[in-house]
Design an enzyme around this catalytic site. Structure first.
Site, mmCIF file in Angstrom:
data_model
loop_
_atom_site.group_PDB
_atom_site.id
_atom_site.type_symbol
_atom_site.label_atom_id
_atom_site.label_comp_id
_atom_site.label_asym_id
_atom_site.label_seq_id
_atom_site.Cartn_x
_atom_site.Cartn_y
_atom_site.Cartn_z
ATOM 1 N N LYS A 119 -50.603 17.114 36.031
ATOM 2 C CA LYS A 119 -51.037 18.355 35.370
ATOM 3 C C LYS A 119 -49.821 18.933 34.664
ATOM 4 O O LYS A 119 -48.911 19.459 35.287
ATOM 5 C CB LYS A 119 -51.602 19.346 36.388
ATOM 6 N N ASP A 121 -47.403 21.287 32.737
ATOM 7 C CA ASP A 121 -47.272 22.741 32.716
ATOM 8 C C ASP A 121 -46.784 23.171 31.330
ATOM 9 O O ASP A 121 -45.616 23.406 31.100
ATOM 10 C CB ASP A 121 -46.290 23.192 33.798
ATOM 11 N N TYR A 229 -55.103 14.391 26.564
ATOM 12 C CA TYR A 229 -55.817 14.023 27.781
ATOM 13 C C TYR A 229 -57.334 14.210 27.768
ATOM 14 O O TYR A 229 -57.985 13.892 28.755
ATOM 15 C CB TYR A 229 -55.232 14.748 28.992
ATOM 16 N N CYS A 429 -17.023 42.203 27.712
ATOM 17 C CA CYS A 429 -15.672 42.701 27.940
ATOM 18 C C CYS A 429 -14.879 42.435 26.663
ATOM 19 O O CYS A 429 -14.909 41.337 26.121
ATOM 20 C CB CYS A 429 -15.042 41.941 29.114
ATOM 21 N N CYS A 434 -8.379 38.773 28.849
ATOM 22 C CA CYS A 434 -9.083 38.905 30.133
ATOM 23 C C CYS A 434 -8.953 37.594 30.904
ATOM 24 O O CYS A 434 -9.330 36.539 30.402
ATOM 25 C CB CYS A 434 -10.553 39.225 29.880
#
Ligand code: IVH
Length: 669
Positions: A119, A121, A229, A429, A434
């Site tokens: 099946k 998804d 299908y 930031c 940093c």
């Protein structure tokens, strides 16, 4: 070229390109390289531009999408698109089989033949072929009315624009599921996060969002695909059974899931269900269960349908991959581009076999929308992604002591100002030095998909920074044995290995090098396009905005970001330093001295341990070649499930056949 000759060449090119689309997207067995395909495609585009009156709506050149629509038109399905009844337990599966047999008046011993299918998804769609030509495509909608998404479906390369059958049926409607495989889903999400856009919660949402785009040029950039299908209205041909229908449409060029199998009775269904449940985690796409259909169409007609679902089919759902746990803390984490992401630290919990202790909350907007607080009891889910997500808060479990985590005023790592960029959900930031950004950018640079410095993981990089042995990625190439020997618990051998790995990374492909630099909005895919277009880092660095925009798939935002990166003196210093230390990005992708050097591999059948692209990459990374068809020159055939003619041919030629597991073992040997 004269018009008549052009017309003929255009016809040839269209047929040839469609054949390669089918081989590549539908059957997963390409016969030509991407570069060869590009050449054919470009030739077609040039001719169609030269002779606009030879244009045609079913030309593969139309698969790139067209200008946006205002809205979709609603269309009625000739036959309603029914839904399925669900079964959740083995008992309910047995009830289904029992009902079918009772309805058909069969004896207790009689066995029904069923067709079992994964099946998918994704999103249900209907494709309408008139006289063999793809004419209209719709969403399922409410089952009676759907939306006309023809233009978007035309960009799905595995949907044939013509059926490979003569004479074609007058009318042929087929239903199927459009889906986005996991690898492109994860790539799409990292690109979105990078660009400060909200990620999709799961592959199904991503597929739905892509298909329901009013601008089909966006859809065209998402590698959607389909498995068909079920029939809709059909005129001019007939099918006797689901198995007959599937075999026929497969021969017509429509993609059919190779894991579909005909089984006998309840025992057959249960075996199939258990097998798919076990294989679920290793499939390259999401499935949420198994669909069981009575094979014979005459028995299906006899069984008929209830109000909205057929009596001859059932969907067996897998249990959701969810669990309940507690958010113990939420920690802001700084990424290499300065984006600050709230990460939930969870009380460790098992979700279908995997321990989960962390979940990204993506950004503050998402976190506020879901109202997630420290101390909350939450439902977590693993949905087609490696990183689990918090689905929702169980507000009824709140005690009043939960705390909201506000957007930090300053960077938790360097104390610099943190700002929310207009039009982006991200918070960044602004600190140029940093340490978190530097650390993350070095980790990214060394990572497997970038410069692939084996063994140089997060922990070592942190130590290098702490000992001030490196300040940027270029410093990695000046490290010595003595430097590494300052580490805690470092031996001669390990230090030597690390140095060798760093040295080996000097020779990587240009695309990896571009990706490794960590330019904003430049993911792996864009890096490949840039490498191909510019051929060297110097050319890329001096590329003008026009030159960058000339590449299809590079938009103003990406072009701007590349220009900004190379106009920054510090960045250019690092690039120059890298080249000066002997880093030589190459344009060819071959690795010499890999364990597959000179070896040719062919992959066939349904692969479940890795995707075909990943397999190709693994082979090429080891200096080997992945070919599309078996010949005397083939060294190994790697056969997945349901391997057909190629396996036969390999056996005839005495080519060594490997299972997926054996291939992986060989790779690691
Ligand atoms: S057959 C009457 N086969 O599941 C038959 N459906 O719950 C209708 N689906 O809307 C569909 N994989 O979106 C069928 N192999 C499969 C399927 C499948 C996924 C979806 C489809 C449908 C829903 C029904």
């Amino acid at each position: 070229m004269e018009k008549q000759a052009a017309a003929q060449r255009i016809q040839e090119l269209r047929a040839e390109i469609e054949r390669h689309n089918r081989l590549y997207y539908g059957e997963d067995r390409p016969e030509i390289t991407d570069a060869e395909y590009d050449l054919l495609f470009r030739e077609l585009l040039t001719l169609e531009e030269q002779y606009p009156d030879l244009a045609s709506p079913d030309s593969p050149s139309r698969r790139v999408g067209s200008a946006p629509l205002e809205k979709f038109t609603q269309l009625e399905h000739r036959l309603p698109m029914l839904s399925l009844e669900n079964a959740f337990t083995e008992g309910e599966i047995a009830d289904f089989d029992e009902r079918v047999r009772r309805f058909l008046g069969m004896s207790a011993a009689g066995e029904i033949e069923y067709v079992c299918e994964p099946k998918m998804d994704g999103l249900a769609v209907e494709l309408v072929y008139e006289d063999g030509t793809f004419a209209v495509g719709t969403t399922r909608g409410d089952g009676f009315m759907g939306e006309d998404i023809t233009r978007n479906l035309k960009t799905v390369r595995s949907i044939p624009l013509r059926l490979a059958v003569t004479p074609p049926p007058r009318l042929f409607e087929v239903r199927g599921e459009v889906y986005l495989p996991l690898v492109p889903f994860q790539r799409l999400n990292s690109e979105r996060e990078e660009a400060g856009e909200p990620p999709f919660a799961n592959p199904r949402n991503a597929a739905a969002g892509s298909l329901r785009q009013l601008d089909s040029r966006i859809t065209a950039r998402r590698p959607l695909t389909i498995f068909c299908y079920a029939p809709g209205m059909v005129e001019g041909t007939e099918f006797t059974a689901q198995s007959h229908f599937l075999a026929t449409i497969k021969a017509w060029g429509l993609p059919v899931n190779p894991l579909i199998r005909k089984v006998a009775g309840i025992a057959g269904i249960l075996d199939y269900y258990r097998e798919m449940q076990a294989r679920r985690e290793s499939l390259p796409y999401e499935i949420d269960g198994v669909v069981v259909k009575v094979d014979s169409f005459s028995l299906q007609r006899e069984l008929g349908e209830k109000s909205r679902s057929p009596r001859w089919a059932v969907a067996i759902k897998f249990p959701p991959r969810q669990a309940v746990t507690v958010v113990e803390d939420i920690i802001p984490q700084v990424g290499r581009t300065g984006v600050v992401t709230p990460v939930a630290h969870l009380r460790p919990v098992e979700v279908s076999g995997v321990m989960v202790a962390r979940a990204t909350l993506h950004n503050w907007e998402e976190m506020e929308k879901k109202d997630i607080r420290i101390g909350d009891t939450v439902v977590v889910e693993r949905a087609g992604d490696v990183i689990p997500a918090v689905v929702r808060v169980m507000a009824e479990k709140r005690t009043g002591s939960e705390r909201i985590l506000p957007i930090p005023a300053s960077c938790p790592e360097c104390g610099s100002e943190v700002v929310k960029i207009p039009d982006e959900v991200a918070v960044r930031c602004l600190g140029l030095s940093c340490p978190a950004q530097i650390r993350e950018s070095i980790i990214h640079f060394a990572s497997r998909r970038a410069m692939d410095i084996e063994g140089l993981g997060d922990k070592f990089i942190e130590q290098l920074l702490r000992l001030k042995l490196v300040r940027n990625v270029a410093d990695l190439y000046t490290l010595t044995q003595n430097d590494f020997m300052q580490f805690e618990r470092m031996g001669d051998k390990l230090a030597e290995n690390l140095l060798n790995a760093i040295a080996a990374s000097k020779e990587r492909e240009l695309a990896r090098f571009i990706f490794a630099l960590g330019i904003r909005h430049v993911g792996e895919h864009t890096a490949k396009l840039l490498a191909k277009a510019f051929g060297s880092i110097q050319n890329l660095a001096k590329a003008s905005e026009e030159e960058l925009l000339a590449i299809r798939e590079v938009g103003p935002q990406v072009a701007q970001s590349i220009r900004t990166f190379f106009h920054n003196r510090d960045n250019m210093d690092v690039v120059e330093q890298l080249l000066a230390t002997g880093v030589t990005p190459s344009v060819t992708e071959k690795k010499v001295g890999g364990r597959f050097t000179g070896k040719t591999f062919v992959f066939t059948g349904a692969l479940t341990r890795f995707t075909r692209d990943a397999a190709k990459e693994m082979v090429e990374n080891e200096g080997g070649h992945a070919a599309g068809s078996v010949s005397k020159k083939t060294d190994y055939l790697v056969a997945g499930e349901e391997a057909g003619s190629k396996l036969e041919k390999a056996r005839q030629l005495g080519v060594k056949v490997l299972s997926e597991e054996e291939f992986l073992a060989l790779l690691e040997s």
